[in-house]
Design a protein around this motif. Sequence first.
Motif, PDB file in Angstrom:
ATOM      1  N   VAL A 112       0.858  -1.185   0.000  1.00 42.03           N
ATOM      2  CA  VAL A 112       0.000   0.000   0.000  1.00 42.03           C
ATOM      3  C   VAL A 112       0.891   1.230   0.000  1.00 42.03           C
ATOM      4  O   VAL A 112       1.980   1.230   0.579  1.00 42.03           O
ATOM      5  N   ASN A 113       0.413   2.265  -0.693  1.00 44.36           N
ATOM      6  CA  ASN A 113       1.180   3.483  -0.827  1.00 44.36           C
ATOM      7  C   ASN A 113       0.224   4.657  -0.982  1.00 44.36           C
ATOM      8  O   ASN A 113      -0.964   4.469  -1.249  1.00 44.36           O
ATOM      9  N   ARG A 114       0.763   5.860  -0.863  1.00 41.80           N
ATOM     10  CA  ARG A 114      -0.028   7.070  -1.091  1.00 41.80           C
ATOM     11  C   ARG A 114      -0.393   7.179  -2.566  1.00 41.80           C
ATOM     12  O   ARG A 114       0.420   6.866  -3.426  1.00 41.80           O
ATOM     13  N   GLY A 115      -1.590   7.652  -2.836  1.00 43.51           N
ATOM     14  CA  GLY A 115      -1.984   7.950  -4.199  1.00 43.51           C
ATOM     15  C   GLY A 115      -1.605   9.380  -4.548  1.00 43.51           C
ATOM     16  O   GLY A 115      -1.148  10.138  -3.689  1.00 43.51           O
ATOM     17  N   PHE A 116      -1.797   9.749  -5.787  1.00 49.80           N
ATOM     18  CA  PHE A 116      -1.460  11.110  -6.207  1.00 49.80           C
ATOM     19  C   PHE A 116      -2.467  12.122  -5.675  1.00 49.80           C
ATOM     20  O   PHE A 116      -2.142  13.282  -5.483  1.00 49.80           O
ATOM     21  N   GLU A 117      -3.702  11.682  -5.462  1.00 46.80           N
ATOM     22  CA  GLU A 117      -4.670  12.511  -4.763  1.00 46.80           C
ATOM     23  C   GLU A 117      -4.721  11.987  -3.330  1.00 46.80           C
ATOM     24  O   GLU A 117      -3.949  11.124  -2.966  1.00 46.80           O
ATOM     25  N   LYS A 118      -5.637  12.478  -2.529  1.00 43.54           N
ATOM     26  CA  LYS A 118      -5.712  12.047  -1.123  1.00 43.54           C
ATOM     27  C   LYS A 118      -6.423  10.706  -1.016  1.00 43.54           C
ATOM     28  O   LYS A 118      -7.571  10.606  -0.578  1.00 43.54           O
ATOM     29  N   HIS A 119      -5.748   9.658  -1.445  1.00 42.22           N
ATOM     30  CA  HIS A 119      -6.245   8.300  -1.343  1.00 42.22           C
ATOM     31  C   HIS A 119      -5.040   7.372  -1.238  1.00 42.22           C
ATOM     32  O   HIS A 119      -3.902   7.820  -1.308  1.00 42.22           O
ATOM     33  N   LEU A 120      -5.304   6.083  -1.068  1.00 39.60           N
ATOM     34  CA  LEU A 120      -4.238   5.090  -1.007  1.00 39.60           C
ATOM     35  C   LEU A 120      -4.337   4.182  -2.220  1.00 39.60           C
ATOM     36  O   LEU A 120      -5.398   4.059  -2.829  1.00 39.60           O
ATOM     37  N   VAL A 121      -3.222   3.560  -2.574  1.00 37.08           N
ATOM     38  CA  VAL A 121      -3.197   2.629  -3.693  1.00 37.08           C
ATOM     39  C   VAL A 121      -2.609   1.313  -3.198  1.00 37.08           C
ATOM     40  O   VAL A 121      -1.574   1.294  -2.529  1.00 37.08           O
ATOM     41  N   ILE A 122      -3.301   0.229  -3.533  1.00 33.74           N
ATOM     42  CA  ILE A 122      -2.852  -1.113  -3.151  1.00 33.74           C
ATOM     43  C   ILE A 122      -2.417  -1.838  -4.418  1.00 33.74           C
ATOM     44  O   ILE A 122      -3.173  -1.905  -5.389  1.00 33.74           O
ATOM     45  N   TYR A 123      -1.191  -2.332  -4.384  1.00 34.84           N
ATOM     46  CA  TYR A 123      -0.597  -3.051  -5.519  1.00 34.84           C
ATOM     47  C   TYR A 123      -0.321  -4.492  -5.119  1.00 34.84           C
ATOM     48  O   TYR A 123       0.017  -4.763  -3.965  1.00 34.84           O
TER      49      TYR A 123
END
Length: 155
Positions: A38-49
């Motif tokens: 999990v990481n920060r997204g470019f907007e105020k959200h998270l991204v799960i890879y």
Amino acid sequence: MSHLLGEFECKLDTKGRLMIPAGLRKQMPEAEKDGLVVNRGFEKHLVIYGRKEWDGIMEDLSKLNPFEEKNRQFIRYFMRGATDLSLDAAGRILLPKSLLDYAGVNADVTLSSQFNKIELWAKDAYDAQLDNVPENFSKLAQEVMGNAERKRVDV
């Protein structure tokens, strides 16, 4: 974990754990064995890879010239907060508090599949973003996709 499909409304428990919906788990069987990131997204959200997807991104980043300041800045910000995740026996992941705070996530979240990754949004932020539909979605589609080389029949 490629070509994921679906949008899922979920709740975090009081410890910050998220139950991955069964419909999503079925689409990413490698997650149980390989894990997730999990990481920060470019907007105020998270991204799960998925782990393999994340490793591919790391390979791309490792090719950037570290002597260029903008590359170092991008890598630092992009990597900030990146965390390995493991599914527990109940199919839950524990999300770091610092990342939940960054995304403004409390209990209600929306998981949005995006090809090879999952965006995790605070439900109200996700709804607000999608309520702001472009005035002319058809024009936006033409601008974004109109010049793309087409390999499939138009919809």
